[in-house]
Write a protein that holds these residues in place. Structure first.
Motif, PDB file in Angstrom:
ATOM      1  N   UNK A 280       1.757   1.049 -11.816  1.00 18.70           N
ATOM      2  CA  UNK A 280       1.660   0.052 -10.752  1.00 18.70           C
ATOM      3  C   UNK A 280       0.685  -1.054 -11.114  1.00 18.70           C
ATOM      4  N   UNK A 281       0.937  -2.236 -10.568  1.00 12.17           N
ATOM      5  CA  UNK A 281      -0.051  -3.308 -10.692  1.00 12.17           C
ATOM      6  C   UNK A 281      -1.092  -3.131  -9.581  1.00 12.17           C
ATOM      7  N   UNK A 282      -2.074  -3.991  -9.575  1.00 15.34           N
ATOM      8  CA  UNK A 282      -3.176  -3.852  -8.613  1.00 15.34           C
ATOM      9  C   UNK A 282      -2.757  -4.098  -7.173  1.00 15.34           C
ATOM     10  N   UNK A 283      -1.564  -4.660  -6.960  1.00 23.02           N
ATOM     11  CA  UNK A 283      -1.070  -4.946  -5.613  1.00 23.02           C
ATOM     12  C   UNK A 283      -0.139  -3.853  -5.085  1.00 23.02           C
ATOM     13  N   UNK A 284       0.046  -2.781  -5.865  1.00 21.21           N
ATOM     14  CA  UNK A 284       0.866  -1.660  -5.424  1.00 21.21           C
ATOM     15  C   UNK A 284       2.337  -1.778  -5.759  1.00 21.21           C
ATOM     16  N   UNK A 285       2.715  -2.757  -6.587  1.00 19.86           N
ATOM     17  CA  UNK A 285       4.099  -2.911  -7.028  1.00 19.86           C
ATOM     18  C   UNK A 285       4.281  -2.171  -8.348  1.00 19.86           C
ATOM     19  N   UNK A 286       5.421  -1.517  -8.495  1.00 15.55           N
ATOM     20  CA  UNK A 286       5.687  -0.779  -9.719  1.00 15.55           C
ATOM     21  C   UNK A 286       6.097  -1.762 -10.811  1.00 15.55           C
ATOM     22  N   UNK A 287       5.339  -1.761 -11.902  1.00 13.00           N
ATOM     23  CA  UNK A 287       5.667  -2.671 -12.996  1.00 13.00           C
ATOM     24  C   UNK A 287       6.401  -1.978 -14.131  1.00 13.00           C
ATOM     25  N   UNK A 288       6.369  -0.639 -14.129  1.00 12.33           N
ATOM     26  CA  UNK A 288       7.093   0.110 -15.163  1.00 12.33           C
ATOM     27  C   UNK A 288       7.617   1.408 -14.553  1.00 12.33           C
ATOM     28  N   UNK A 289       8.880   1.719 -14.874  1.00 12.55           N
ATOM     29  CA  UNK A 289       9.514   2.963 -14.440  1.00 12.55           C
ATOM     30  C   UNK A 289      10.281   3.531 -15.628  1.00 12.55           C
ATOM     31  N   UNK A 290       9.932   4.749 -15.998  1.00  9.82           N
ATOM     32  CA  UNK A 290      10.608   5.431 -17.101  1.00  9.82           C
ATOM     33  C   UNK A 290      11.209   6.705 -16.524  1.00  9.82           C
TER      34      UNK A 290
ATOM     35  N   UNK B 112       0.829  -1.209   0.000  1.00  9.39           N
ATOM     36  CA  UNK B 112       0.000   0.000   0.000  1.00  9.39           C
ATOM     37  C   UNK B 112       0.864   1.260   0.000  1.00  9.39           C
ATOM     38  N   UNK B 113       0.281   2.357  -0.403  1.00  9.26           N
ATOM     39  CA  UNK B 113      -1.081   2.499  -0.906  1.00  9.26           C
ATOM     40  C   UNK B 113      -1.246   1.868  -2.279  1.00  9.26           C
ATOM     41  N   UNK B 114      -2.479   1.456  -2.552  1.00  9.72           N
ATOM     42  CA  UNK B 114      -2.794   0.746  -3.782  1.00  9.72           C
ATOM     43  C   UNK B 114      -3.538   1.656  -4.749  1.00  9.72           C
ATOM     44  N   UNK B 115      -3.393   1.392  -6.036  1.00  6.56           N
ATOM     45  CA  UNK B 115      -4.187   2.140  -7.013  1.00  6.56           C
ATOM     46  C   UNK B 115      -5.656   1.721  -6.914  1.00  6.56           C
ATOM     47  N   UNK B 116      -6.538   2.595  -7.349  1.00  9.24           N
ATOM     48  CA  UNK B 116      -6.297   3.893  -7.983  1.00  9.24           C
ATOM     49  C   UNK B 116      -5.863   4.925  -6.945  1.00  9.24           C
ATOM     50  N   UNK B 117      -4.944   5.800  -7.342  1.00  6.50           N
ATOM     51  CA  UNK B 117      -4.368   6.778  -6.432  1.00  6.50           C
ATOM     52  C   UNK B 117      -5.163   8.070  -6.432  1.00  6.50           C
ATOM     53  N   UNK B 118      -5.292   8.653  -5.243  1.00  3.58           N
ATOM     54  CA  UNK B 118      -5.750  10.039  -5.127  1.00  3.58           C
ATOM     55  C   UNK B 118      -4.512  10.850  -4.747  1.00  3.58           C
TER      56      UNK B 118
ATOM     57  N   UNK C 128       1.956  14.436 -10.867  1.00  2.00           N
ATOM     58  CA  UNK C 128       0.591  14.132 -11.298  1.00  2.00           C
ATOM     59  C   UNK C 128       0.282  12.671 -10.985  1.00  2.00           C
ATOM     60  N   UNK C 129      -1.007  12.341 -10.999  1.00  2.00           N
ATOM     61  CA  UNK C 129      -1.430  10.956 -10.783  1.00  2.00           C
ATOM     62  C   UNK C 129      -2.742  10.718 -11.517  1.00  2.00           C
ATOM     63  N   UNK C 130      -2.963   9.465 -11.896  1.00  2.00           N
ATOM     64  CA  UNK C 130      -4.212   9.080 -12.545  1.00  2.00           C
ATOM     65  C   UNK C 130      -4.317   7.569 -12.502  1.00  2.00           C
ATOM     66  N   UNK C 131      -5.310   7.065 -11.830  1.00  2.00           N
ATOM     67  CA  UNK C 131      -5.516   5.621 -11.772  1.00  2.00           C
ATOM     68  C   UNK C 131      -4.341   4.901 -11.155  1.00  2.00           C
ATOM     69  N   UNK C 132      -3.650   4.103 -11.971  1.00  2.00           N
ATOM     70  CA  UNK C 132      -2.508   3.328 -11.472  1.00  2.00           C
ATOM     71  C   UNK C 132      -1.172   3.942 -11.883  1.00  2.00           C
TER      72      UNK C 132
END
Length: 159
Positions: free
Chosen positions: A115-125, A9-15, A83-87
């Motif tokens: 992020x995936x649904x479990x809060x792990x980052x699956x992509x970093x650019x 946590x925190x998990x997506x979707x992010x506020x 910024x943030x939006x969803x995952x």
């Protein structure tokens, strides 16, 4: 899969609040300069672009960070939510470091995270530029490790 059993946590979707918490958690982990600990925030098959390096998986992340922090000594990092939006979360950051000859740099950059649904980052650019600075021009002066809560962030420092 252990990630599904132990979400990050925190998990997506992010506020705005949960995205800011995720950013601070990442900053805190990177400031430990512990490649193994940092790698645990990413999926086992996470994909990265860091400057012109392309990586895939935690093993590659650990190897990359081990080499990075061998080169970039005295590393201190500040991240700020952009910024943030969803995952997804966009971050801007700056870090200061010196090389083994004692020359100081401030590196500026932007990251896009997914992020995936479990809060792990699956992509970093990450896109990063290095600016040579004099030691007297450093702005990040806390002891090695976590940035103190009362230390100014990037916007307060005019960065």
């Amino acid at each position: 899969m252990s990630e599904a059993i132990s979400p990050r946590p925190p998990l997506p979707p992010f506020d705005a609040a949960s995205a800011a918490l995720k950013v601070r958690a990442a900053e805190d982990a990177w400031n430990t300069r512990d490649p193994e600990r940092v790698s645990l925030a990413y999926t086992v098959d996470s994909v990265w672009r860091n400057r012109s390096d392309f990586l895939s998986g935690r093993t590659a992340i650990v190897q990359f960070l081990t080499q990075k922090w061998h080169r970039e000594q005295g590393y201190r990092l500040i991240k700020e939510l952009w910024a943030h939006d969803g995952n997804r979360i966009a971050v801007r950051f700056a870090y200061e470091w010196h090389n083994d000859q004692g020359s100081w740099f401030r590196s500026y950059g932007n990251e896009n995270w997914e992020f995936d649904e479990h809060g792990f980052m699956r992509r970093r650019i990450a896109s990063i530029n290095d600016l040579p600075i004099h030691e007297r021009d450093r702005k990040f002066h806390w002891p090695q490790g976590r940035r103190p809560d009362d230390h100014p962030g990037l916007s307060a420092l005019g960065l």
